[in-house]
Design a protein around this motif. Structure first.
Motif, PDB file in Angstrom:
ATOM      1  N   PRO A 140       0.820  -1.215   0.000  1.00 30.38           N
ATOM      2  CA  PRO A 140       0.000   0.000   0.000  1.00 30.38           C
ATOM      3  C   PRO A 140       0.856   1.268   0.000  1.00 30.38           C
ATOM      4  O   PRO A 140       1.967   1.281   0.547  1.00 30.38           O
ATOM      5  CB  PRO A 140      -0.793  -0.097   1.310  1.00 30.38           C
ATOM      6  N   ALA A 141       0.334   2.302  -0.589  1.00 38.39           N
ATOM      7  CA  ALA A 141       1.035   3.593  -0.620  1.00 38.39           C
ATOM      8  C   ALA A 141       1.186   4.173   0.778  1.00 38.39           C
ATOM      9  O   ALA A 141       2.018   5.049   1.002  1.00 38.39           O
ATOM     10  CB  ALA A 141       0.282   4.570  -1.516  1.00 38.39           C
ATOM     11  N   SER A 142       0.427   3.670   1.712  1.00 37.49           N
ATOM     12  CA  SER A 142       0.452   4.192   3.079  1.00 37.49           C
ATOM     13  C   SER A 142       1.530   3.544   3.947  1.00 37.49           C
ATOM     14  O   SER A 142       1.476   3.666   5.173  1.00 37.49           O
ATOM     15  CB  SER A 142      -0.913   3.969   3.732  1.00 37.49           C
ATOM     16  N   VAL A 143       2.520   2.882   3.346  1.00 37.04           N
ATOM     17  CA  VAL A 143       3.596   2.271   4.133  1.00 37.04           C
ATOM     18  C   VAL A 143       4.208   3.355   5.016  1.00 37.04           C
ATOM     19  O   VAL A 143       4.496   4.459   4.551  1.00 37.04           O
ATOM     20  CB  VAL A 143       4.664   1.646   3.206  1.00 37.04           C
TER      21      VAL A 143
ATOM     22  N   GLY B  63       9.176   4.499  -4.327  1.00 36.62           N
ATOM     23  CA  GLY B  63       8.143   5.304  -3.684  1.00 36.62           C
ATOM     24  C   GLY B  63       7.592   6.329  -4.641  1.00 36.62           C
ATOM     25  O   GLY B  63       7.637   6.153  -5.860  1.00 36.62           O
ATOM     26  N   ARG B  64       7.097   7.403  -4.087  1.00 35.70           N
ATOM     27  CA  ARG B  64       6.522   8.473  -4.906  1.00 35.70           C
ATOM     28  C   ARG B  64       7.518   8.918  -5.966  1.00 35.70           C
ATOM     29  O   ARG B  64       8.702   9.054  -5.709  1.00 35.70           O
ATOM     30  CB  ARG B  64       6.147   9.657  -4.036  1.00 35.70           C
ATOM     31  N   GLY B  65       7.010   9.105  -7.162  1.00 35.82           N
ATOM     32  CA  GLY B  65       7.839   9.566  -8.259  1.00 35.82           C
ATOM     33  C   GLY B  65       8.576   8.459  -8.989  1.00 35.82           C
ATOM     34  O   GLY B  65       9.250   8.713  -9.977  1.00 35.82           O
ATOM     35  N   ALA B  66       8.483   7.226  -8.508  1.00 36.97           N
ATOM     36  CA  ALA B  66       9.135   6.095  -9.174  1.00 36.97           C
ATOM     37  C   ALA B  66       8.143   5.446 -10.140  1.00 36.97           C
ATOM     38  O   ALA B  66       6.932   5.495  -9.930  1.00 36.97           O
ATOM     39  CB  ALA B  66       9.592   5.074  -8.146  1.00 36.97           C
ATOM     40  N   TYR B  67       8.676   4.863 -11.186  1.00 34.25           N
ATOM     41  CA  TYR B  67       7.849   4.171 -12.167  1.00 34.25           C
ATOM     42  C   TYR B  67       8.293   2.723 -12.249  1.00 34.25           C
ATOM     43  O   TYR B  67       9.481   2.422 -12.273  1.00 34.25           O
ATOM     44  CB  TYR B  67       7.979   4.824 -13.543  1.00 34.25           C
ATOM     45  N   LEU B  68       7.337   1.824 -12.300  1.00 30.34           N
ATOM     46  CA  LEU B  68       7.587   0.403 -12.437  1.00 30.34           C
ATOM     47  C   LEU B  68       6.669  -0.116 -13.532  1.00 30.34           C
ATOM     48  O   LEU B  68       5.447   0.035 -13.449  1.00 30.34           O
ATOM     49  CB  LEU B  68       7.302  -0.327 -11.116  1.00 30.34           C
TER      50      LEU B  68
END
Length: 109
Positions: free
Chosen positions: A32-35, A55-60
């Motif tokens: 979850p983004a709420s880690v 995290g934020r700003g990363a692309y997968l």
């Protein structure tokens, strides 16, 4: 790859994991983004054993949903553990335990 995929499926209680095969296999457990921000300290320590926390700003890149088996000849990535249902993600605690166990095995044994 099958043994690793089966282990991750069991250890992460069926939480989704993407395997990327560029330059050796890498696995990405989706959490979850709420880690909690407290993961930042652990993430810095994990970098020493080549564990990255995106995290934020990363692309997968995400493979198509049907790409669920290893095929090195045609695919760059696949679902090592497919998404069971929308919104179902890996438990951050389970992911941390897998990382800790892997780190222990690679540094101690």
């Amino acid at each position: 790859m099958g043994d690793v995929d089966a282990f991750l499926d069991q250890a992460l209680d069926g939480g989704p994991v993407i395997s990327v095969l560029h330059g050796g296999a890498r696995y990405y457990a989706l959490v979850p983004a709420s880690v909690p921000r407290t993961w930042r300290d652990a993430a810095e320590e994990w970098q020493a054993v080549e564990v990255d926390c995106l995290g934020r700003g990363a692309y997968l890149g995400v493979p198509p949903p049907a790409r669920v088996e290893f095929d090195a000849e045609t695919w760059a990535s696949y679902w090592a553990v497919p998404v069971a249902a929308p919104g179902e993600l890996c438990s951050p605690l389970a992911v941390a335990r897998v990382i800790a166990a892997g780190t222990h095995l690679t540094t101690c044994g």
